[in-house]
Scaffold this active site. Structure first.
Site, PDB file in Angstrom:
ATOM      1  N   HIS A  93       0.901  -1.169  -0.198  1.00 48.79           N
ATOM      2  CA  HIS A  93       0.036   0.034  -0.205  1.00 48.79           C
ATOM      3  C   HIS A  93       0.879   1.215   0.008  1.00 48.79           C
ATOM      4  O   HIS A  93       1.922   1.167   0.530  1.00 48.79           O
ATOM      5  CB  HIS A  93      -0.856  -0.082   1.214  1.00 48.79           C
ATOM      6  CG  HIS A  93      -2.075  -1.050   1.106  1.00 48.79           C
ATOM      7  ND1 HIS A  93      -2.616  -1.440   2.188  1.00 48.79           N
ATOM      8  CD2 HIS A  93      -2.510  -1.745   0.081  1.00 48.79           C
ATOM      9  CE1 HIS A  93      -3.432  -2.469   1.882  1.00 48.79           C
ATOM     10  NE2 HIS A  93      -3.111  -2.768   0.671  1.00 48.79           N
ATOM     11  N   SER A 102       2.950   4.768 -13.312  1.00 47.15           N
ATOM     12  CA  SER A 102       1.249   4.457 -13.269  1.00 47.15           C
ATOM     13  C   SER A 102       0.452   4.848 -14.471  1.00 47.15           C
ATOM     14  O   SER A 102       0.958   5.715 -15.140  1.00 47.15           O
ATOM     15  CB  SER A 102       0.774   4.787 -11.794  1.00 47.15           C
ATOM     16  OG  SER A 102       1.634   4.286 -10.803  1.00 47.15           O
ATOM     17  N   HIS A 127      -4.367  -4.765 -12.268  1.00 47.70           N
ATOM     18  CA  HIS A 127      -4.504  -4.070 -11.126  1.00 47.70           C
ATOM     19  C   HIS A 127      -3.290  -3.311 -10.938  1.00 47.70           C
ATOM     20  O   HIS A 127      -3.026  -2.564 -10.059  1.00 47.70           O
ATOM     21  CB  HIS A 127      -5.093  -4.794 -10.051  1.00 47.70           C
ATOM     22  CG  HIS A 127      -4.133  -5.660  -9.166  1.00 47.70           C
ATOM     23  ND1 HIS A 127      -2.995  -6.525  -9.469  1.00 47.70           N
ATOM     24  CD2 HIS A 127      -3.773  -5.512  -7.803  1.00 47.70           C
ATOM     25  CE1 HIS A 127      -2.401  -6.988  -8.535  1.00 47.70           C
ATOM     26  NE2 HIS A 127      -2.734  -6.360  -7.407  1.00 47.70           N
ATOM     27  N   GLY A 173       2.309  -6.285 -10.842  1.00 50.13           N
ATOM     28  CA  GLY A 173       2.338  -7.649 -10.452  1.00 50.13           C
ATOM     29  C   GLY A 173       3.780  -7.972 -10.011  1.00 50.13           C
ATOM     30  O   GLY A 173       4.728  -7.466 -10.579  1.00 50.13           O
ATOM     31  N   LYS A 216       5.664   4.504   1.337  1.00 52.06           N
ATOM     32  CA  LYS A 216       4.956   3.106   1.514  1.00 52.06           C
ATOM     33  C   LYS A 216       4.632   2.770   3.012  1.00 52.06           C
ATOM     34  O   LYS A 216       5.040   3.219   3.861  1.00 52.06           O
ATOM     35  CB  LYS A 216       6.415   2.145   1.102  1.00 52.06           C
ATOM     36  CG  LYS A 216       6.425   2.082  -0.218  1.00 52.06           C
ATOM     37  CD  LYS A 216       5.268   0.966  -0.615  1.00 52.06           C
ATOM     38  CE  LYS A 216       5.478   0.687  -2.242  1.00 52.06           C
ATOM     39  NZ  LYS A 216       4.572  -0.472  -2.514  1.00 52.06           N
TER      40      LYS A 216
END
Length: 400
Positions: A145, A301, A318, A321, A399
């Site tokens: 996250h 992104s 998503h 990976g 992070k």
């Protein structure tokens, strides 16, 4: 059933999990693997399946409602050219948003969603929401996250876009401990039900609940609550980031916000029938639907537009990976190469590995860019699923 894959180099464990899904009694049509697919718990992360009359808790995962939120601003990227300015911005965020596994607010947070859930769900309200859930609301969590300050680039990465680079804000987070408890609770019930009724399973981790039975209905109700909680969690953090940005850049305008889940189940129509689509580490990409595909902490992104491809159940990746496990990253990568990959980006650098095994006592390099697949390859592999609209690169990354 067939397995349809957009993943060029899929690890053996994920392939076996896809084969297991292809033999699952509750699934129909085919199994879809997104280009970021890698081995997960029971089902690959980056997998999409359709169930008929059933729901599979492990096919949603423990972080129910994990997803992305991104906000576009009119702030020129030059405003954050100085690393010291970015560091000051990030330090202020840390004062306002609890970051990291086990970190929460010191007091419970008010939200009408708690009271609404309790009022409508009787006995199950004793399981959740807990005091911890009330303290976790508006916090980032740990693992992969993140909160990022980003700037736009040309889609080919060649430089600034036409009109100059602008600042975006992005968050990746979910339902914290709430989703984990819900998944584990219903997975235990599903395992007992499948055993009691002698339901053949290719993998015991893929136990399912008939949606018409009370446990299946209850899981879906509680999953929807976790989705709502996760969305509110991201919203609160984004509001804190926007308020901080307004302090650093007075007069900022916030142009649009995009918010999506990538761990959830939903009833949708595919191939002429209503099915329960499970997306585990996958994003909905219906025609013209706007989505977010993040890279690693040191790479680009993307904001994308869905193309509505039925072969992927109208889904896409998503993120980038993982290409190596957390232990493998922490035991094979070097601090020097990881630092180099983060050059020019404000970040917290590397902490001690908190797990066990070979990596115990080493620095945790599991979130370094080298631990992930190349986001540009991932995007190139799904050009029949999405159209890239905006390319973003990190200026600062916080992070969990």
């Amino acid at each position: 059933m067939p397995v349809k894959s957009w993943c060029e180099n899929c690890e053996e464990g994920a392939v076996q999990q896809a084969v297991n899904l292809a033999h699952h009694p509750a699934l129909v049509h085919h199994v879809a693997l997104m280009p970021d697919a890698h081995q997960g718990y029971g089902m690959p992360i980056g997998g999409v399946v359709a169930a008929k009359g059933a729901v599979i808790p492990a096919a949603v995962g423990v972080d129910i409602g994990c997803g992305m939120i991104a906000t576009e601003t009119d702030v020129p990227a030059e405003a954050f050219a100085e690393m010291s300015f970015r560091r000051a911005f990030q330090e202020k965020l840390k004062e306002r948003i609890p970051v990291g596994e086990g970190e929460s607010h010191r007091v419970t947070q008010d939200w009408e969603g708690f009271e609404e859930y309790t009022a409508h769900n009787g006995m199950r309200s004793s399981l959740w929401p807990s005091k911890l859930d009330r303290m976790n609301l508006g916090t980032l969590g740990g693992g992969n996250h993140f909160i990022e300050l980003q700037k736009t680039t040309a889609l080919d990465g060649s430089g600034d876009p036409e009109g100059g680079a602008k600042v975006w804000l992005m968050i990746h987070s979910g339902s914290r401990n709430l989703g984990k408890r819900i998944e584990e609770h219903y997975h235990r019930i599903a395992a007992k039900m499948c055993e009691r009724f002698h339901s053949p399973l290719p993998d015991k981790d893929l136990a399912f609940l008939p949606i018409e039975e009370e446990p299946g209905h209850d899981y879906f109700t509680d999953m929807l609550f976790a989705l709502r909680y996760a969305k509110e969690n991201r919203r609160r953090m984004m509001e804190a980031i926007k308020a901080t940005l307004a302090e650093f850049v007075p007069g900022v305008n916030f142009i649009r916000t995009i918010d999506i889940h990538h761990n959830y189940a939903a009833f949708e129509e595919h191939f002429g029938e209503k099915v329960c689509v499970h997306r585990k580490g996958a994003t909905s990409a219906k025609l013209d639907e706007i989505g977010i595909i993040p890279g690693s902490m040191g790479t680009a992104s993307y904001i994308v537009r869905g193309l509505g491809n039925p072969e992927s159940f109208m889904s896409c990746s998503h993120g980038a990976g993982r290409r190596m496990s957390r232990i493998a990253a922490s035991t094979t990568l070097t601090v020097e190469e990881c630092d180099q990959a983060m050059d020019g980006i404000v970040c917290e650098r590397w902490h001690k590995y908190k797990g066990f095994g070979k990596a115990k006592g080493k620095l945790d390099l599991s979130e370094a860019p080298q631990a992930y697949k190349d986001i540009e390859d991932v995007i190139a592999s799904e050009r029949d699923l999405v159209e890239p609209l905006v390319r973003l690169v990190p200026l600062a990354c916080l992070k969990g």
